[in-house]
Every structure is written in C-alpha cells, then in structure tokens.
Write an enzyme that holds these catalytic residues in place. Structure first.
Site, PDB file in Angstrom:
ATOM      1  N   ARG A  42       0.852  -1.194   0.000  1.00 50.19           N
ATOM      2  CA  ARG A  42       0.000   0.000   0.000  1.00 50.19           C
ATOM      3  C   ARG A  42       0.885   1.240   0.000  1.00 50.19           C
ATOM      4  NH1 ARG A  42      -4.006   0.803   4.987  1.00 50.19           N
ATOM      5  NH2 ARG A  42      -2.123   1.608   5.972  1.00 50.19           N
ATOM      6  N   SER A 111     -12.759  -3.468   1.222  1.00 54.62           N
ATOM      7  CA  SER A 111     -12.916  -2.979   2.587  1.00 54.62           C
ATOM      8  C   SER A 111     -14.379  -2.732   2.899  1.00 54.62           C
ATOM      9  CB  SER A 111     -12.146  -1.668   2.772  1.00 54.62           C
ATOM     10  OG  SER A 111     -10.753  -1.880   2.641  1.00 54.62           O
ATOM     11  N   LYS A 140      -3.444   4.970   8.544  1.00 58.22           N
ATOM     12  CA  LYS A 140      -4.300   5.265   7.397  1.00 58.22           C
ATOM     13  C   LYS A 140      -4.952   6.614   7.653  1.00 58.22           C
ATOM     14  CE  LYS A 140      -7.520   2.879   4.285  1.00 58.22           C
ATOM     15  NZ  LYS A 140      -8.543   3.906   4.031  1.00 58.22           N
TER      16      LYS A 140
END
Length: 215
Positions: A42, A111, A140
């Site tokens: 990510r 998600s 995040k």
C-alpha cells in the site's frame, strides 16, 4: 488458471513509510519467518515506476516463501507486477470494475466498515472482505470510525465471504476477533513498527492458532 489460494490468518499491509526499525526488505524477510501468510503493498504516493520496483523487490522474498502479494488500489501496477490480487476500499474503483480489469484469475479484496456494504459484496466478484477499523489507527489517514470486535462480527454475519479484521489490531485482540468470526487479522504497525518483526508476526500467528482451537 485459477485464483491463487490465500490464507488471511496474518495479513501484513505495508509501504515504505510504515517501516520503522529496519529496511523494508529486512522487515519483510523477518515477518515472513514469523509466519505472515499474505502481504499487501500500500503506497498512495509513489510514482508508477517506483511502485513497480518496490513490488518486484518484495516479490523476490515473497515468491520463495509461497506468500501472495496483494496490491492496494493500483490496478495497472498490480497487473504489471503479476500480483495475486488487488484490494480496494468503498471509495476506490468499484470491485466490479477491478474484476473486469484483472480478469478471473486474481483475487479481489474489498474494505467494509458497515454490514450493509458487506451484504452488497458479490461473492462472484469479491474474494474476501477487510472489516474495520477495529481501533483508531494512525497508519491510514482517512480511516473511518472504529467499529470494535462487535462491528466486525456484524460484518462477518452479513456476508458469506471470509473476513479479515484491520485497524489498530494487536495480538491481544485476536481471541475476540476470532470469536466474532474473522478468518484472520491484518496489521500494519504491529509488525512494521516492531523492533522484532519476526517475533511480532509469530505472536500473531500463534494467537490465531490458539483462538481457533475448540474450547
């Protein structure tokens, strides 16, 4: 081809900015020794060339260990890498478009922070759900409101898909999350920021195995 086999037990989500005490490659190598079962790259800011280079460096460690690489959001880069799959959020490219782009032979993860999102996920398109955040998390920037183990359980009950819990998850959370119905836990800081990533991964793997044992 068929979609890769995958094990959500200890799912490491990582990018260069997440790693604290080691080089990225050293951290990943140690985490694999500790028992990580799936890895997601990510990185929202790297350009395409840098992202692909990073993914290839990770694959040199992942492939001998038999651990699949999942790419967060970046479909073109996932295809360029020959990655095992793509994971997207509710606000990214739709899972349906991802599936059309990557074809039938890669994994698609989605998600979900609400049971209604989980219930709407098509098992013909999506392979697994990421449920959370369990706790508040700093890894995040756009993380949603924490839903705790109870919220994760509601997502598990809303879908037939396997669910991995994410968001501030620590080893001590594993029993409650397994009791809620998860197939695994996804972590960032718990491994990436650990001084001993191997021990951190091993602790999570052991906690998963213990929690799955019949009472």
């Amino acid at each position: 081809m068929k979609r890769p086999d995958f094990d959500l037990s200890v799912y490491l989500v990582m990018g260069p900015d997440d790693v604290r005490h080691h080089t990225l490659e050293e951290m990943l190598s140690r985490a694999l020794k500790g028992g990580v079962t799936l890895v997601q790259l990510r990185d929202k800011t790297a350009d395409r060339q840098r992202f692909v280079e990073l993914g290839r460096a990770m694959q040199t460690l992942l492939k001998p260990a038999g651990v699949p690489l999942i790419v967060n959001d970046r479909v073109e880069e996932a295809i360029a890498l020959g990655a095992a799959g793509v994971h997207v959020g509710q606000d990214d490219m739709s899972a349906r478009l991802v599936r059309q782009s990557v074809g039938p032979d890669r994994l698609v993860g989605l998600s979900s922070s609400r049971p209604e999102d989980a219930a709407a996920a098509d098992p013909g398109i999506v392979d697994y759900l990421g449920a959370g955040p369990v706790h508040a998390t700093t890894s995040k920037a756009d993380a949603k409101t924490p839903i705790a183990a109870q919220g994760v359980g509601a997502i598990c009950r809303a879908s037939s898909l396997p669910v991995v819990a994410i968001g501030g998850v620590r080893e001590g959370d594993v029993p409650d999350l397994v009791a809620a119905g998860v197939a695994g836990v996804a972590v960032v800081s718990a491994i990436c920021a650990a001084e001993d990533p191997e021990a951190a991964a091993r602790g999570l793997r052991r906690a998963m195995e213990q929690a799955r044992k019949p009472a």
